[in-house]
Design a protein around this motif. Structure first.
Motif, PDB file in Angstrom:
ATOM      1  N   SER A 175      37.574  41.862  21.637  1.00 51.35           N
ATOM      2  CA  SER A 175      38.951  42.350  21.567  1.00 51.35           C
ATOM      3  C   SER A 175      39.214  43.369  22.665  1.00 51.35           C
ATOM      4  O   SER A 175      38.349  44.170  23.006  1.00 51.35           O
ATOM      5  CB  SER A 175      39.199  43.002  20.215  1.00 51.35           C
ATOM      6  OG  SER A 175      39.134  42.009  19.230  1.00 51.35           O
ATOM      7  N   TRP A 190      37.668  48.152  20.648  1.00 50.98           N
ATOM      8  CA  TRP A 190      38.606  47.473  21.530  1.00 50.98           C
ATOM      9  C   TRP A 190      38.330  47.933  22.952  1.00 50.98           C
ATOM     10  O   TRP A 190      38.471  49.113  23.260  1.00 50.98           O
ATOM     11  CB  TRP A 190      40.042  47.831  21.158  1.00 50.98           C
ATOM     12  CG  TRP A 190      40.442  47.464  19.764  1.00 50.98           C
ATOM     13  CD1 TRP A 190      40.123  48.134  18.619  1.00 50.98           C
ATOM     14  CD2 TRP A 190      41.245  46.341  19.362  1.00 50.98           C
ATOM     15  NE1 TRP A 190      40.677  47.497  17.533  1.00 50.98           N
ATOM     16  CE2 TRP A 190      41.374  46.393  17.963  1.00 50.98           C
ATOM     17  CE3 TRP A 190      41.874  45.300  20.057  1.00 50.98           C
ATOM     18  CZ2 TRP A 190      42.093  45.452  17.233  1.00 50.98           C
ATOM     19  CZ3 TRP A 190      42.592  44.370  19.346  1.00 50.98           C
ATOM     20  CH2 TRP A 190      42.690  44.435  17.952  1.00 50.98           C
ATOM     21  N   VAL A 247      43.202  40.005  20.563  1.00 50.66           N
ATOM     22  CA  VAL A 247      42.244  40.026  19.460  1.00 50.66           C
ATOM     23  C   VAL A 247      41.116  39.026  19.694  1.00 50.66           C
ATOM     24  O   VAL A 247      41.356  37.876  20.075  1.00 50.66           O
ATOM     25  CB  VAL A 247      42.979  39.736  18.133  1.00 50.66           C
ATOM     26  CG1 VAL A 247      42.019  39.795  16.956  1.00 50.66           C
ATOM     27  CG2 VAL A 247      44.122  40.726  17.942  1.00 50.66           C
ATOM     28  N   GLN A 254      40.551  34.087  16.101  1.00 51.92           N
ATOM     29  CA  GLN A 254      41.273  35.145  16.806  1.00 51.92           C
ATOM     30  C   GLN A 254      42.693  35.268  16.255  1.00 51.92           C
ATOM     31  O   GLN A 254      43.214  36.362  16.068  1.00 51.92           O
ATOM     32  CB  GLN A 254      41.277  34.860  18.312  1.00 51.92           C
ATOM     33  CG  GLN A 254      39.886  35.049  18.909  1.00 51.92           C
ATOM     34  CD  GLN A 254      39.788  34.678  20.370  1.00 51.92           C
ATOM     35  OE1 GLN A 254      39.370  33.584  20.702  1.00 51.92           O
ATOM     36  NE2 GLN A 254      40.175  35.570  21.257  1.00 51.92           N
TER      37      GLN A 254
END
Ligand SMILES: Nc1ncnc2c1ncn2[C@@H]1O[C@H](COP(=O)(O)OP(=O)(O)OP(=O)(O)O)[C@@H](O)[C@H]1O
Ligand SMILES: C[C@@](O)(CCO)CC(=O)[O-]
Length: 879
Positions: free
Chosen positions: A350, A339, A382, A276
């Motif tokens: 994410s 996302w 993330v 990450q």
């Protein structure tokens, strides 16, 4: 006094016993992965700690009696956590906030608390509540400036609450400095650190002398957002005793099942965090290179970087950035697909959020402003997805909303942050005098461009999609074609045989250039059409006969063409050429003829104005460099659609450009804006029936909007129902386990349901009901709905795999006998196509004796022959 590292870590084999050499202590990743408590051996030697899902334990005087006070699964967890935190004591409670609640119960009325001013919203909310109800006094200071806490330190200070990095501004507090001054000036105070952003992998504040560390276990420790937990760790026995007492008294200890899940999550903490963090670094660099202000301690220009590195072993995986425009930030957040829009962080997926409207919304806007929390701040958390996928998704979103634009040639970058004025919708065209077109040195485009784009069939969600509902649509193998041929006489000419006949020539200089606001290279068209230009085209460029109502189709097609030609013109050159469009699609029948025409016009004009290029790809029939080019075409096709449709949703042009099958949403009904490909669609078979009743999409869409205004509640109910239909269809199509007959059954039922709602919206027509009735009758028993705008136009019938060809033929005969035009259509084929200019013999060399040959054949070939004829011209590059 800092404690030695990993005091409670795994035993390291005794050096003296090693025949060769001593072994170094195990590192953190090994500790995470190795759950081992010699004092609590499992009776069966299980490798994974079992879940003791029991509230009570029998017997007297045993180690456990009641799970609120103690539970074997939780004991394993806290033993493991103590090792990870370098702590003598660890506790697990039901959430991060529950952990803070337990800690703040150590306070008495009159106690003073010093807390950061960039705290998590929930922490802030609890402190405000306690101030009101328990009489504690809270001083909010900028803990990232150590001196700012000095004036408040006294013997009345009971707690100093610090978070570093802060959330969401990612500022850094000097923990050892703060701890030293607290020890010096506030003898009764305990230093509490919220370590959630870092996790014990990256930062262990107890080793720096903090008294208590707490952590939302929901985040990195668990890593999967499938549980809520809070962790408290400390070394002081007196504090541990009180904390243990409170947890037992209030009963918020972590449940056995969640303890099990959390223990499982902690095993992969190090590996997750590594991934990450490295992706977060890539994302931070990417945004920073584009020119955004990025807050991330991994960037060299972060003011707290050196301090952070002295305390932690990595920058973490949360970063934030600003756009200087709240609306733009909202659009960016809405436009990403990979996302997820969500509060919280630390999961393998994410997430993207705007703290001021989400996690920090509970802080008064005035307080937010006073604490310098920008309303346009976007936080990125993330996950472990592929870093390039994450960046690509972000890039698509930034491009889609106009936050970035093509970088000037020679700058070495592909995109740059858009100047602030571009980020806001420009409703008022700027005066001509202010226009400074970028002079792009270029040779005049003298090639012929031959382009094409498919029509579409909407299976679910037409009309509703205009109001934010998801539509499910696919391309059909009927296309519109566009051909440009160079001219050298300063004229522009247009031939539209299928909606005309129409042919007209314009002297380029006589077009109403004074009314145009050119869209410069790299810029995007503002959301609203330039009414001044539309009016000027109508008043000064249209041949007079187009004003007649029966010429509406031609009129709109011409306006769309001239609007794009003029808006795209840049530099000194005004390309002089002829453009012709041909349709193998029925026009105005609900199969997206306007979007395929718009896509052809947009592609041809972008090529002629040299705003997109077709790179040479001698060995490929795929236009691989298509992403930015196609997004560009899609945006301009949408502009043309606006001229033709008024308020299009964008689904038709998306299908015309990208082809295949997709779900499309403008954003609404809890769904994010964007589109997603559907794999299973291509295998479905449909019968399309043209009712031959003409209608126009613009007035039908306007009619639904009027109905929505007049009966908002009733229409809203229908829209919600159609959203549910689209969701169910999407689920069914994506379900690999669903047997084929069941899938067809689900789709058929949803078709009937969707048609019913469209009828209620007032967009059906007696002919469509007639087609439905004929197809539903024995022996066919098929499901049919209108498709596209309705009001006539086409109906779509799902053809089950088991329907014999003779039966389908029989149905087609019946439909034909009623005056309808049925045809079976393949769906899900290619999107935008361009005939490759790189193949010898395929293309007319500029100004050769063959000039005019292609144009003549194109304009005179029968509509039914067009597809085969175009195919034979050479090698097509498709999306
Ligand atoms: N080959 C073409 N040449 C010129 N203009 C065209 C062509 N095909 C479509 N158009 C333009 O598109 C308009 C048709 O748009 P309309 O939205 O009413 O129907 P559709 O796109 O076929 O159906 P739907 O939008 O419901 O899918 C025509 O009036 C014309 O202005
Ligand atoms: C009726 C509509 O939903 C589909 C037209 O093909 C309009 C649109 O989405 O723009």
């Amino acid at each position: 006094m800092p404690l030695p590292k990993n005091q409670y870590g795994l035993l390291t084999p005794d050096e003296s016993k090693s025949p060769v050499r001593g072994r170094r202590p195990y590192s953190f990743a090994t500790i995470c992965a190795t759950v081992d408590n010699p004092a609590q051996k499992d009776q069966h030697g299980s490798s994974s700690v079992p879940i003791y899902q029991s509230a009570t334990f029998k017997g007297v005087g045993g180690q456990y009696d009641y799970s609120r006070s103690g539970n074997p699964t939780r004991s394993h967890l806290v033993h493991h956590l103590a090792k990870m935190y370098s702590a003598r004591h660890a506790f697990a409670v039901s959430s991060g906030m529950a952990a803070l609640d337990v800690i703040t119960r150590l306070l008495k009325p009159g106690d003073e608390v010093i807390a950061g001013d960039d705290l998590y919203g929930g922490t802030n909310r609890l402190l405000v509540y306690m101030q009101k109800h328990t009489g504690i006094i809270v001083h909010h200071v900028d803990t990232t400036v150590a001196e700012s806490i000095f004036p408040f330190l006294s013997d009345k200070t009971a707690m100093v609450l610090v978070e570093t990095p802060t959330n969401p501004l990612i500022k850094i507090a000097d923990l050892p400095g703060i701890i030293a001054s607290v020890r010096d000036k506030a003898h009764n105070a305990v230093v509490i650190v919220d370590n959630t952003m870092m996790s014990p992998y990256l930062q262990r504040p107890l080793e720096m002398g903090a008294d208590i560390v707490y952590d939302s276990g929901t985040k990195y420790l668990s890593g999967h957002h499938d549980l809520m937990a809070g962790i408290i760790a400390c070394n002081r026995d007196d504090l541990a005793k009180e904390i243990g007492f409170v947890i037992n008294a209030v009963g918020n200890a972590l449940s056995p099942f969640d303890s099990f899940l959390l223990l499982r999550g902690t095993k992969t903490l190090a590996i997750r965090m590594d991934r990450q963090q490295s992706s977060a670094m890539a994302v931070a660099h990417y945004l920073s290179r584009l020119g955004f202000t990025v807050y991330y301690p991994g960037l060299v220009d972060h003011p707290g970087r050196a301090l952070h590195e002295s305390m932690a072993s990595g920058p973490g995986a949360v970063l934030s950035f600003v756009t200087d425009d709240v609306a733009l930030s909202e659009r960016i957040v809405g436009a990403t697909r990979l996302w997820g829009i969500s509060v919280s962080f630390g999961a393998v997926n994410s997430l993207i959020s705007m703290p001021c409207v989400m996690s920090h919304a509970s802080i008064d806007p005035k307080v937010r402003a006073a604490r310098g929390l920008p309303e346009d701040l976007i936080r990125l958390c993330v996950g472990i997805e592929d870093a390039q996928d994450l960046i690509d998704d972000l890039e698509h979103a930034l491009l889609e909303v106009g936050a970035i634009i093509l970088a000037p040639e020679g700058s070495g970058a592909q995109y740059v942050r858009a100047p602030a004025k571009l980020a806001v919708p420009i409703d008022v065209p700027s005066p001509i005098a202010e226009e400074k077109p970028i002079p792009v040195p270029r040779l005049r485009e003298t090639r012929e461009w031959f382009v094409s784009a498919p029509g579409k069939v909407i299976l679910f969600g037409e009309h509703a999609v205009v109001h934010g509902v998801t539509a499910v649509a696919a391309s059909v193998d009927l296309r519109c074609y566009g051909l440009t041929s160079p001219r050298h006489d300063g004229k522009l000419s247009l031939n539209l045989p299928d909606v005309g006949p129409f042919y007209h020539e314009w002297e380029l200089e006589t077009l109403p250039w004074d009314a145009v606001t050119r869209v410069r290279v790299g810029e995007v068209h503002p959301p609203a059409l330039d009414v001044r230009l539309v009016d000027a085209i109508i008043a000064r460029a249209l041949p007079p006969n187009l004003a007649q109502p029966e010429n509406r189709r031609v009129r709109e097609a011409v306006i769309a063409f001239l609007y794009l030609y003029m808006s795209l013109q840049h530099g000194d050159d005004k390309p002089s050429f002829h453009f012709a469009a041909r349709s193998a699609l029925p026009v105005g029948a609900g199969l997206g003829s306007s979007a395929s025409y718009s896509t052809c016009v947009a592609t041809a004009l972008l090529l002629l104005h040299q705003r997109i290029v077709i790179p040479p790809q001698p060995h490929s029939t795929e236009a691989t460099d298509n992403t930015p080019g196609h997004a560009h075409v899609n945006r301009w096709a949408y502009v043309a659609e606006k001229v033709l449709h008024g308020t299009p949703s964008g689904v038709d042009n998306a299908v015309a450009v990208y082809g295949g099958a997709l779900t499309f949403s403008k954003g609404g009904f809890g769904r994010k804006a964007g589109m997603e490909g559907i794999q299973g669609f291509k295998s479905l078979k449909f019968l399309l029936t043209d009712s031959r009743v003409p209608r126009d999409t613009k007035s039908l869409v306007a009619g639904v909007s009027r109905k929505k205004e007049a009966e908002p509640e009733a229409v809203d109910k229908i829209l919600h129902a159609i959203q549910t239909i689209a969701d169910e269809a999407q689920r069914a199509l994506a379900d690999p386990e669903l047997p084929r007959d069941k899938l067809l059954g689900v789709i058929a039922a949803l078709i009937d349901e969707n048609h019913d709602y469209l009828r209620k919206l007032g967009v059906s027509h007696p002919v469509l009901e007639k087609i439905r009735a004929l197809t539903v009758d024995e022996p066919f028993k098929l499901s049919t709905k209108l498709t596209g705008a309705g009001g006539g136009g086409c109906a779509v019938t799902l053809i089950p795999d088991t329907l014999p060809d003779e039966t389908l033929e029989k149905l087609s005969d019946i439909l034909r006998a009623e005056g309808f035009l049925p045809y079976t259509a393949a769906v899900g084929g290619s999107g935008l196509g361009v005939l490759s200019p790189y193949y010898e013999g395929n293309y007319t060399p500029p100004d050769s004796e063959r000039t005019g040959e292609l144009r003549k054949l194109f304009e005179t070939t029968e509509a039914q022959e067009l597809a085969a004829w175009a195919e034979g011209r050479g090698r097509w590059l498709f999306v």
